[in-house]
Write a protein that holds these residues in place. Structure first.
Motif, short mmCIF file in Angstrom:
data_model
loop_
_atom_site.label_atom_id
_atom_site.label_comp_id
_atom_site.label_asym_id
_atom_site.label_seq_id
_atom_site.Cartn_x
_atom_site.Cartn_y
_atom_site.Cartn_z
N ALA A 106 5.05 14.40 -7.23
CA ALA A 106 4.14 15.38 -7.80
C ALA A 106 3.13 14.76 -8.76
O ALA A 106 2.04 15.29 -8.96
N ALA A 107 3.49 13.63 -9.37
CA ALA A 107 2.60 13.01 -10.35
C ALA A 107 1.75 11.91 -9.76
O ALA A 107 0.92 11.32 -10.45
N THR A 108 1.94 11.60 -8.48
CA THR A 108 1.25 10.48 -7.85
C THR A 108 0.44 10.96 -6.67
O THR A 108 0.94 11.69 -5.82
N PRO A 109 -0.83 10.58 -6.58
CA PRO A 109 -1.64 10.96 -5.43
C PRO A 109 -0.97 10.54 -4.12
O PRO A 109 -0.33 9.49 -4.05
N ASP A 110 -1.07 11.39 -3.11
CA ASP A 110 -0.35 11.12 -1.87
C ASP A 110 -1.18 10.41 -0.81
O ASP A 110 -0.77 10.31 0.33
N ALA A 111 -2.36 9.94 -1.17
CA ALA A 111 -3.18 9.23 -0.20
C ALA A 111 -3.89 8.07 -0.88
O ALA A 111 -4.28 8.16 -2.05
N ILE A 112 -4.04 6.97 -0.15
CA ILE A 112 -4.68 5.77 -0.69
C ILE A 112 -5.91 5.46 0.15
O ILE A 112 -5.83 5.30 1.37
N THR A 113 -7.05 5.39 -0.51
CA THR A 113 -8.32 5.06 0.13
C THR A 113 -8.80 3.71 -0.36
O THR A 113 -8.77 3.44 -1.56
N ALA A 138 -6.57 -10.87 -8.94
CA ALA A 138 -5.69 -11.36 -7.87
C ALA A 138 -6.49 -11.55 -6.59
O ALA A 138 -7.63 -11.08 -6.46
N ASP A 139 -5.89 -12.26 -5.65
CA ASP A 139 -6.47 -12.51 -4.34
C ASP A 139 -6.29 -11.26 -3.48
O ASP A 139 -5.16 -10.81 -3.26
N ALA A 140 -7.39 -10.70 -2.99
CA ALA A 140 -7.32 -9.48 -2.20
C ALA A 140 -6.55 -9.67 -0.90
O ALA A 140 -6.01 -8.70 -0.35
N THR A 141 -6.48 -10.88 -0.39
CA THR A 141 -5.75 -11.11 0.86
C THR A 141 -4.25 -11.23 0.63
O THR A 141 -3.48 -11.29 1.58
N ARG A 142 -3.85 -11.26 -0.65
CA ARG A 142 -2.43 -11.24 -1.01
C ARG A 142 -2.26 -10.27 -2.17
O ARG A 142 -1.73 -10.62 -3.22
N ALA A 143 -2.73 -9.06 -1.94
CA ALA A 143 -2.82 -8.08 -3.02
C ALA A 143 -1.45 -7.70 -3.57
O ALA A 143 -0.59 -7.22 -2.82
N PRO A 144 -1.22 -7.89 -4.87
CA PRO A 144 0.08 -7.56 -5.48
C PRO A 144 0.14 -6.08 -5.85
O PRO A 144 0.28 -5.70 -7.01
N LEU A 145 0.02 -5.22 -4.85
CA LEU A 145 -0.03 -3.78 -5.08
C LEU A 145 1.21 -3.11 -4.51
O LEU A 145 1.61 -3.40 -3.38
N CYS A 146 1.79 -2.22 -5.30
CA CYS A 146 2.95 -1.45 -4.84
C CYS A 146 2.82 -0.05 -5.43
O CYS A 146 2.93 0.12 -6.64
N PHE A 147 2.60 0.92 -4.57
CA PHE A 147 2.35 2.28 -5.05
C PHE A 147 3.59 3.16 -5.01
O PHE A 147 3.60 4.23 -5.60
N GLY A 148 4.62 2.74 -4.32
CA GLY A 148 5.84 3.54 -4.26
C GLY A 148 5.67 4.79 -3.44
O GLY A 148 4.64 5.05 -2.82
N ALA A 179 -11.77 12.35 -4.25
CA ALA A 179 -11.28 13.23 -5.31
C ALA A 179 -9.78 13.49 -5.16
O ALA A 179 -9.31 13.88 -4.09
N GLY A 180 -9.03 13.21 -6.22
CA GLY A 180 -7.59 13.42 -6.20
C GLY A 180 -6.79 12.33 -5.53
O GLY A 180 -5.56 12.43 -5.46
N HIS A 181 -7.44 11.29 -5.05
CA HIS A 181 -6.75 10.21 -4.34
C HIS A 181 -6.69 8.94 -5.20
O HIS A 181 -7.43 8.79 -6.17
N THR A 182 -5.81 8.04 -4.80
CA THR A 182 -5.86 6.67 -5.32
C THR A 182 -6.91 5.92 -4.52
O THR A 182 -6.87 5.90 -3.29
N VAL A 183 -7.85 5.30 -5.21
CA VAL A 183 -8.90 4.52 -4.55
C VAL A 183 -8.78 3.07 -4.99
O VAL A 183 -8.71 2.78 -6.19
N VAL A 184 -8.75 2.16 -4.01
CA VAL A 184 -8.65 0.73 -4.29
C VAL A 184 -9.92 0.05 -3.81
O VAL A 184 -10.35 0.23 -2.66
N ASP A 185 -10.54 -0.72 -4.70
CA ASP A 185 -11.70 -1.54 -4.35
C ASP A 185 -11.21 -2.97 -4.22
O ASP A 185 -10.92 -3.64 -5.21
N LEU A 186 -11.08 -3.43 -2.97
CA LEU A 186 -10.60 -4.79 -2.72
C LEU A 186 -11.77 -5.78 -2.77
O LEU A 186 -12.78 -5.57 -2.10
#
Length: 213
Positions: free
Chosen positions: A118-125, A104-114, A47-54
């Motif tokens: 205040a507008a961006t969740p501060d934790a990545i799960t 995309a390929d999860a082993t070369r994930a093109p992800l950039c969260f910066g 809840a309140g986090h960024t969640v990534v399903d690889l």
């Protein structure tokens, strides 16, 4: 939403239409997915986090996180056909949080969260059921997924083949992380590939919660 209600929602998630053995495309059972998402939420990791399903497949973990109130959800999957099913599943379950589906390929994930603000969740799960590396030519596939996770996640929950404890703990220790929880899981798999001889078999697995530096 209770764990039982979450499992009921995930029970309508459609599986692979044409699974590929080389990618070890085995569906995550809804009861197991609901259990892991529920545990992650109880630990404050959804809840309140960024969640990534690889290696999202048809979206089971991504949908579970969206139903449990993640701030934003990303489902990353290599197989375009599986991703199309995942998008249909999103409409089917009526998740409260929109999901960003990435081909995309999860082993070369093109992800950039910066950097968080205040507008961006501060934790990545990360929630994932990576290929176990059981197929010839695909050995150590789960290691490559963990390498990706270690590069951006704060915490992860992952499924691995039974007997992976020594490997997982050694990898995580070398990466500066910590395995905080581990438990065994058994789930049934229906026959879907020619090399499988039984119509249904029990698969022994292990689940890990890892905190990354």
């Amino acid at each position: 939403m209770s764990k039982r209600a979450l499992e009921g929602k995930l029970a309508v998630v459609a599986g692979f239409t044409d699974p590929t053995a080389a990618l070890e495309q085995y569906p995550t059972p809804p009861d197991l997915a609901a259990h892991i998402v529920h545990l992650a939420d109880l630990r404050g990791d959804v809840a309140g986090h960024t969640v990534v399903d690889l290696g999202a497949g048809t979206g089971m973990f991504a949908l579970g996180a969206a139903l449990r109130g993640a701030a934003r959800v990303v489902g990353l999957e290599l197989d375009r056909d599986a991703l199309a099913v995942a998008r249909a599943n999103e409409r089917r379950v009526g998740a409260r949080t929109p999901i960003h589906w990435v081909n995309a390929d999860a082993t070369r994930a093109p992800l950039c969260f910066g950097e968080p603000d205040a507008a961006t969740p501060d934790a990545i799960t990360v929630l994932m059921n990576p290929p176990f590396g059981a197929q010839s030519g695909n050995e150590h596939a789960d290691r490559r997924f963990l390498e990706t996770v270690a590069s951006f996640a704060d915490v992860s929950y992952s499924l691995h083949n039974a007997g992976s404890e020594e490997f997982v703990e050694s990898f995580v220790d070398d990466a500066g992380g910590e395995v905080t929880d581990a438990f065994r899981a058994t789930f049934a798999l229906d026959r879907q590939f020619d090399h499988q001889t039984a119509e249904r078999r029990e698969l022994d697995a292990e689940a890990y919660r890892i905190e990354w530096d």
